[in-house]
Structures are given as structure tokens and as C-alpha cells.
Motif scaffolding. Structure first.
Motif, PDB file in Angstrom:
ATOM      1  N   SER A 195     -13.166   5.892   8.036  1.00 13.12           N
ATOM      2  CA  SER A 195     -14.025   5.110   8.923  1.00 13.12           C
ATOM      3  C   SER A 195     -13.451   4.978  10.331  1.00 13.12           C
ATOM      4  O   SER A 195     -12.243   4.800  10.501  1.00 13.12           O
ATOM      5  CB  SER A 195     -14.238   3.707   8.348  1.00 13.12           C
ATOM      6  N   PRO A 196     -14.306   5.039  11.348  1.00 15.61           N
ATOM      7  CA  PRO A 196     -13.851   4.783  12.716  1.00 15.61           C
ATOM      8  C   PRO A 196     -13.689   3.294  13.010  1.00 15.61           C
ATOM      9  O   PRO A 196     -13.392   2.923  14.153  1.00 15.61           O
ATOM     10  CB  PRO A 196     -14.971   5.387  13.574  1.00 15.61           C
ATOM     11  N   TYR A 197     -13.893   2.449  11.996  1.00 15.44           N
ATOM     12  CA  TYR A 197     -13.749   1.000  12.163  1.00 15.44           C
ATOM     13  C   TYR A 197     -12.660   0.478  11.228  1.00 15.44           C
ATOM     14  O   TYR A 197     -12.545   0.929  10.088  1.00 15.44           O
ATOM     15  CB  TYR A 197     -15.060   0.278  11.828  1.00 15.44           C
ATOM     16  N   PRO A 198     -11.871  -0.483  11.678  1.00 16.84           N
ATOM     17  CA  PRO A 198     -10.949  -1.136  10.750  1.00 16.84           C
ATOM     18  C   PRO A 198     -11.744  -2.010   9.792  1.00 16.84           C
ATOM     19  O   PRO A 198     -12.857  -2.437  10.102  1.00 16.84           O
ATOM     20  CB  PRO A 198     -10.060  -1.974  11.664  1.00 16.84           C
ATOM     21  N   ALA A 234      -9.993   0.400  19.242  1.00 16.39           N
ATOM     22  CA  ALA A 234      -9.431  -0.722  19.998  1.00 16.39           C
ATOM     23  C   ALA A 234      -9.183  -1.915  19.075  1.00 16.39           C
ATOM     24  O   ALA A 234      -8.158  -2.605  19.191  1.00 16.39           O
ATOM     25  CB  ALA A 234     -10.380  -1.108  21.136  1.00 16.39           C
ATOM     26  N   ALA A 235     -10.105  -2.157  18.140  1.00  8.58           N
ATOM     27  CA  ALA A 235      -9.931  -3.256  17.185  1.00  8.58           C
ATOM     28  C   ALA A 235      -8.729  -3.008  16.286  1.00  8.58           C
ATOM     29  O   ALA A 235      -7.947  -3.922  15.990  1.00  8.58           O
ATOM     30  CB  ALA A 235     -11.198  -3.424  16.352  1.00  8.58           C
ATOM     31  N   ALA A 236      -8.551  -1.760  15.841  1.00 11.34           N
ATOM     32  CA  ALA A 236      -7.414  -1.430  14.973  1.00 11.34           C
ATOM     33  C   ALA A 236      -6.090  -1.639  15.696  1.00 11.34           C
ATOM     34  O   ALA A 236      -5.103  -2.084  15.097  1.00 11.34           O
ATOM     35  CB  ALA A 236      -7.531   0.013  14.486  1.00 11.34           C
ATOM     36  N   ARG A 237      -6.048  -1.342  16.985  1.00 10.55           N
ATOM     37  CA  ARG A 237      -4.820  -1.580  17.760  1.00 10.55           C
ATOM     38  C   ARG A 237      -4.499  -3.071  17.823  1.00 10.55           C
ATOM     39  O   ARG A 237      -3.322  -3.471  17.744  1.00 10.55           O
ATOM     40  CB  ARG A 237      -4.973  -1.027  19.179  1.00 10.55           C
ATOM     41  N   ARG A 238      -5.515  -3.882  17.970  1.00 12.75           N
ATOM     42  CA  ARG A 238      -5.301  -5.329  18.032  1.00 12.75           C
ATOM     43  C   ARG A 238      -4.765  -5.871  16.710  1.00 12.75           C
ATOM     44  O   ARG A 238      -4.049  -6.875  16.685  1.00 12.75           O
ATOM     45  CB  ARG A 238      -6.598  -6.047  18.419  1.00 12.75           C
ATOM     46  N   ALA A 239      -5.137  -5.244  15.614  1.00 15.10           N
ATOM     47  CA  ALA A 239      -4.730  -5.728  14.288  1.00 15.10           C
ATOM     48  C   ALA A 239      -3.298  -5.358  13.941  1.00 15.10           C
ATOM     49  O   ALA A 239      -2.672  -5.991  13.090  1.00 15.10           O
ATOM     50  CB  ALA A 239      -5.677  -5.166  13.226  1.00 15.10           C
ATOM     51  N   ASN A 258      -7.267   2.837  11.741  1.00 13.49           N
ATOM     52  CA  ASN A 258      -5.948   2.279  11.461  1.00 13.49           C
ATOM     53  C   ASN A 258      -4.856   3.338  11.588  1.00 13.49           C
ATOM     54  O   ASN A 258      -3.780   3.074  12.120  1.00 13.49           O
ATOM     55  CB  ASN A 258      -5.900   1.701  10.045  1.00 13.49           C
ATOM     56  N   GLY A 259      -5.129   4.544  11.087  1.00 12.31           N
ATOM     57  CA  GLY A 259      -4.151   5.622  11.165  1.00 12.31           C
ATOM     58  C   GLY A 259      -3.829   5.993  12.601  1.00 12.31           C
ATOM     59  O   GLY A 259      -2.666   6.226  12.962  1.00 12.31           O
ATOM     60  N   ARG A 260      -4.850   6.053  13.424  1.00 16.11           N
ATOM     61  CA  ARG A 260      -4.638   6.401  14.826  1.00 16.11           C
ATOM     62  C   ARG A 260      -3.824   5.332  15.537  1.00 16.11           C
ATOM     63  O   ARG A 260      -2.907   5.636  16.317  1.00 16.11           O
ATOM     64  CB  ARG A 260      -5.978   6.596  15.517  1.00 16.11           C
ATOM     65  N   ALA A 261      -4.109   4.060  15.240  1.00 21.36           N
ATOM     66  CA  ALA A 261      -3.367   2.975  15.876  1.00 21.36           C
ATOM     67  C   ALA A 261      -1.891   3.045  15.509  1.00 21.36           C
ATOM     68  O   ALA A 261      -1.009   2.827  16.355  1.00 21.36           O
ATOM     69  CB  ALA A 261      -3.958   1.633  15.460  1.00 21.36           C
ATOM     70  N   ALA A 262      -1.588   3.359  14.251  1.00 18.86           N
ATOM     71  CA  ALA A 262      -0.196   3.445  13.816  1.00 18.86           C
ATOM     72  C   ALA A 262       0.520   4.621  14.471  1.00 18.86           C
ATOM     73  O   ALA A 262       1.675   4.506  14.901  1.00 18.86           O
ATOM     74  CB  ALA A 262      -0.138   3.564  12.294  1.00 18.86           C
ATOM     75  N   ALA A 263      -0.161   5.766  14.549  1.00 23.03           N
ATOM     76  CA  ALA A 263       0.443   6.936  15.186  1.00 23.03           C
ATOM     77  C   ALA A 263       0.775   6.653  16.647  1.00 23.03           C
ATOM     78  O   ALA A 263       1.839   7.040  17.158  1.00 23.03           O
ATOM     79  CB  ALA A 263      -0.497   8.135  15.074  1.00 23.03           C
ATOM     80  N   GLU A 264      -0.109   5.958  17.331  1.00 22.01           N
ATOM     81  CA  GLU A 264       0.138   5.606  18.730  1.00 22.01           C
ATOM     82  C   GLU A 264       1.314   4.642  18.854  1.00 22.01           C
ATOM     83  O   GLU A 264       2.142   4.775  19.764  1.00 22.01           O
ATOM     84  CB  GLU A 264      -1.128   4.983  19.324  1.00 22.01           C
ATOM     85  N   ALA A 265       1.389   3.676  17.929  1.00 19.08           N
ATOM     86  CA  ALA A 265       2.480   2.700  17.999  1.00 19.08           C
ATOM     87  C   ALA A 265       3.841   3.349  17.792  1.00 19.08           C
ATOM     88  O   ALA A 265       4.851   2.887  18.320  1.00 19.08           O
ATOM     89  CB  ALA A 265       2.265   1.613  16.954  1.00 19.08           C
ATOM     90  N   LEU A 266       3.872   4.451  17.045  1.00 22.28           N
ATOM     91  CA  LEU A 266       5.117   5.164  16.791  1.00 22.28           C
ATOM     92  C   LEU A 266       5.473   6.116  17.940  1.00 22.28           C
ATOM     93  O   LEU A 266       6.509   6.767  17.901  1.00 22.28           O
ATOM     94  CB  LEU A 266       5.012   5.933  15.486  1.00 22.28           C
TER      95      LEU A 266
END
Length: 485
Positions: free
Chosen positions: A86-89, A347-352, A471-479
Motif C-alpha cells: 500500500s502507498p498508505y501507512p 509523508a505520513a509514513a515518515r511522520r510515524a 513504511n518501507g520507503r520511509a525506513a530506507a530514507e531514514a537509513l
């Protein structure tokens, strides 16, 4: 023996069937002309948006007010995006952010996606309060473990969905969050007093009702103080006394799939489960995912037989059909959903995202994804960092079958990023991570329901609150890994 055609039609008006494939078989359309309330779409029905739009449009030409339902929760339970994630968290991530306006906006986007392809009933949001960390079926589908937080986000989700003309269905009444068993496989028991239910499990359903939810889904769970020996789906005390009487719900009561063992096994069959559910106060019955025309006819025949032998009254069946028709009529109102930013979910996944420790300097890692069996509700949907990595090596392993020394040798001088779901639950997983961390720079990405365990020695522990594509994209960016969109 032939059954009365008028009673058969009345019985069909309370049933949601399903079919396999990306086009509707003749029998699926024929039953709509004969009264069937509608169909639930699953991943097997979904190829791409244009195809779904053609499928639903074709069914709507058979009968304009057909109910076309789907389990589109965002996060880990997605049907529209079952091939990519999903493109949504999902709810756990939205609950972690704790911004009801964001939840409303995300659910409005989900509703707009559904409306665009002709789906008018979303079997969401999950309103369960996930108080059992090892809950095998709810977990990240829940907004959290706090009843007040879950209640405000459930209300926001209902409002967002229904602003698009898509009916919401809050689930799973009276609350599946305290179980450590899966009602797809057995009949779970929740040992809670009525007072405990009202304090812990029921506030989100009260909030959904106050927000105007058009439907509420029953849970195949046993609460002995309320439902006795059977599931809530078969309990007049739960559906008629509590939900209708005390909480004043006037919309459609929809059952969870009657093919699930928590219902079918408890009743002695799907047809028998249908009669018990209707008699208890349910209005629209989800037969399940594995449906044939013969099964639909058997269920309809059993409902009519229930009228003849006193298990079910004609007035109760008529009432159920009327409520289902009212739900279908609500979906016919002209609504034009607002557009939304395609980056909203990311953007929502990054906030989470929650980062403990520091991932700085973990360049060019070996990514180790721990294989995890999906729940039946989730199905096999891609997850992890893989779709977002560009040139980073990734291996997929089973924790209990993996050699820490072998993985360390493969990584060499590179750091290791371990990606898993519910990493706290299995001793083999905990041991593997801590053994690697004792000799390597290690970061952990937890994409399931987070427990309290934190592995000794790791550089960073990242919690995503879900395993969606977002969620996966947000984690990859954070790393600091190169992420593809």
C-alpha cells in the motif's frame, strides 16, 4: 427440493458473495438479478485500476445498487495494492503520529481510490484496541493500545472514508484486540467483564457510531460474560442488546467471513452460521472468499429452512434485507471525492517513523530481511526495504535456520541492517540479532507491532509501525539508503 422463490430472493438480499478472477463469471451477475446484495473483491480480482473499474462497471450495469465491498485498510491489509504494497501507512502508524486530521485525510484518499474504481463499501477501519502485544491477527491494523486514541482515530477514519461516498464498516465488534488467537483458524476467547469491555474495547465503536458509520462488522470471538459459549456473531446479547440497544446503532451489521473457523466450525457449517447470525441481529453476511454459486444456493436454502423450523423469523429476515438495502441506497448519493497528493501516504509514513539510536554511518550495508509468514487477513503482499534500494545487497533468511557467522562473513566490513516483523516474538530472531550486534554494526528495522524488547548492542532500532510500501520507503530514507519512488 425447490424453495419458495420469494423467500430465496429475500435470503439473497442479505448475502455478500465473491468470485475468483479479474472478470465476473456469469453466475455472479445472474445472482445479482435474483436479489444478491453484492460481492466482496479480493486480491485475486485485482490486476490494475482500469481493470477494476471495468469489472465494477459491468456489475453495476446488472444492478445499479449492487454493493461492491473490499478490505482496503491501508498498511498491511491492502487489496488494490496487493502486488506492490500500500502507498498508505496503516492504522498503527497513524495512531503513532496521533493527528486525527492526518488520519481523516489518509482515509479520504483511500476512499477516493476506491470510488474511482467503483467500490462503494470498505470493510474498514479496524477499530480494535490492540492490548495483546502478541495478537496474531490485529497488531498493526489497530490504531494502538489506548482506547481513547483508537476512538478518536476511528471516528476520523470513518469521516474521511465516508466523505468520498464510500461506506465505512468499523470492525471487529465487540473488539478483537485482546486475543492471542486468530478467528480465521479457531474461536478465540476474551475473558473480560462487561465493565472491562465498556472501558477498553467498546469506546472506538461508540466513536464510529457517533461519526455516522454506515456499518459495523462482527467478530468471531467468544466473550463468555456477553456471548456465552458462542461467538459475538451469533449473540443476540451482543448484536441486539449491546450494539443496537445500548449503543443505539441503526446501520447495517455485517458479519466477518462465515467461512472462518471461528464461525463455520462453531455453527456446524456456513449455512447454519448464516441462520444463527441473522437471528442474532446481523443484516449482511460475508460468505467468504472461496464462494461458488452452489455455496450461495446452499446458504440461501438454509436461511429459508430456518424460517420453516423456527430458527429465524420472517420479520428478522425482512429487517436485515431492509437495512442492507438502506446501506446500498446510501452509496448511491452523488459525491465527488476531492483529489489528493500521491505523496500523502509516504509523508505520513515518515511522520510515524521512530528512530532510537543513530543510523548515521551505516553506509553500504548488507540488508538481511527475516522471512515472516503473513496473516490470513494480510495475504502475501511484498514488504521490506527491497523495492526502495538501489544497488544495496539484500538477502532473505529464516532466523531459525541462519548462521550469524555466515551472515557476518557475507557482510565483511559492511554494517548489517536487519529487517523484520514482530522481532520480539521468537527466541531465534532475538538471538540472531544480538549475536550479529556483538560483532558488527547493526541496525534493526521493526515493521510489525513493536514490543518492548530492544536488542543489546545495536546501533539503531527503527520502528515503522507497519510494512506497507510507504513504511518501507520511509525506513530506507531514514537509513540514508538510496530510495526509489
Amino acid at each position: 427440493m425447490a424453495i419458495d422463490p420469494g423467500l430465496r430472493r429475500l435470503a439473497l438480499r442479505t448475502l455478500l458473495a465473491a468470485f475468483a478472477g479479474t472478470t465476473a463469471p456469469d453466475w455472479a451477475a445472474r445472482l445479482l438479478t435474483e436479489g444478491l446484495a453484492g460481492h466482496t473483491l479480493f486480491g485475486t480480482n485485482i490486476a490494475e485500476p482500469a481493470q477494476v473499474g471495468l469489472l465494477t462497471a459491468g456489475l453495476r450495469t446488472v444492478r445499479r445498487d449492487v454493493l461492491l465491498a473490499i478490505d482496503e485498510e491501508g498498511g498491511d491489509v491492502t487489496r488494490l495494492a496487493h502486488r506492490t504494497g500500500s502507498p498508505y501507512p496503516g492504522n498503527a502508524a497513524l495512531g503513532a503520529v496521533d493527528d486525527p486530521d492526518l488520519t481523516r485525510t489518509v482515509y479520504a484518499a483511500i476512499g477516493a481510490d476506491l470510488a474511482a474504481v467503483g467500490i462503494n463499501l470498505d470493510l474498514a477501519p479496524t477499530a480494535d484496541v490492540n492490548t495483546a502485544d502478541d495478537n496474531p491477527i490485529i497488531g498493526t491494523r489497530s490504531f494502538g493500545a489506548d482506547p481513547a486514541r483508537v476512538a478518536r482515530h476511528t471516528a476520523a477514519a470513518v469521516a474521511g472514508l465516508q466523505s468520498t461516498g464510500v461506506a465505512a464498516c468499523a470492525k471487529h465488534f465487540p473488539g478483537h484486540g485482546a486475543t492471542t488467537a486468530d478467528s480465521h483458524r479457531e474461536l478465540p476467547t476474551v475473558d473480560a467483564s462487561p465493565a472491562r469491555l465498556r472501558q477498553r474495547d467498546l469506546p472506538p465503536f461508540a466513536a464510529a457510531i457517533a461519526a455516522g458509520t454506515q456499518a459495523i462488522m462482527t467478530a468471531h470471538i467468544r466473550v463468555p460474560t456477553l456471548t456465552g459459549a458462542g461467538p459475538a456473531t451469533f449473540s443476540p446479547a451482543a448484536l441486539t442488546g449491546l450494539l443496537r440497544g445500548e449503543y443505539g446503532f441503526r446501520g447495517a451489521v455485517i458479519t466477518d467471513a462465515l467461512e472462518m473457523k471461528g464461525a463455520a466450525q462453531a455453527a456446524g457449517g456456513i449455512g447454519e452460521a448464516a441462520v444463527l447470525a441473522l437471528a442474532a441481529g446481523a443484516d449482511l453476511l460475508c460468505i467468504g472468499a472461496r464462494v461458488s454459486p452452489e455455496l450461495v444456493e446452499r446458504v440461501a436454502a438454509e436461511i429459508v429452512a430456518g424460517l420453516g423450523d423456527g430458527r429465524l423469523t420472517l420479520r428478522r429476515l425482512e429487517e436485515a434485507a431492509e437495512r442492507t438495502a438502506a446501506l446500498a441506497a446510501w452509496t448511491q448519493r452523488p459525491v465527488t471525492p476531492a483529489g489528493h497528493d500521491p505523496e500523502l501516504g509516504y509523508a505520513a509514513a515518515r511522520r510515524a517513523l521512530r528512530v532510537e539510536g543513530s543510523p548515521a554511518g551505516l553506509t553500504d550495508p548488507l540488508v538481511v530481511q527475516l522471512q515472516a509468514s503473513p496473516s490470513i487477513a494480510e495475504g502475501r503482499v511484498p514488504w521490506g526495504l527491497g523495492p526502495h534500494l538501489d544497488g544495496t545487497e539484500q538477502v532473505s533468511v529464516v532466523a531459525a535456520e541462519s548462521s550469524p557467522a555466515g551472515l557476518a562473513a557475507r557482510a565483511g566490513s559492511r554494517p548489517i541492517v536487519v529487517v523484520g516483523r514482530h522481532t520480539h516474538r521468537a527466541e531465534a530472531t532475538r538471538t540472531l540479532i544480538e549475536t550479529l550486534a556483538a560483532r558488527h554494526d547493526v541496525a534493526v528495522v521493526e515493521m510489525g507491532w513493536p514490543g518492548s524488547w530492544r536488542p543489546a548492542g545495536v546501533r539503531a532500532f527503527i520502528t515503522t509501525y507497519g510494512a506497507s510500501h510507504a513504511n518501507g520507503r520511509a525506513a530506507a530514507e531514514a537509513l540514508g539508503l538510496t530510495a526509489k519512488s
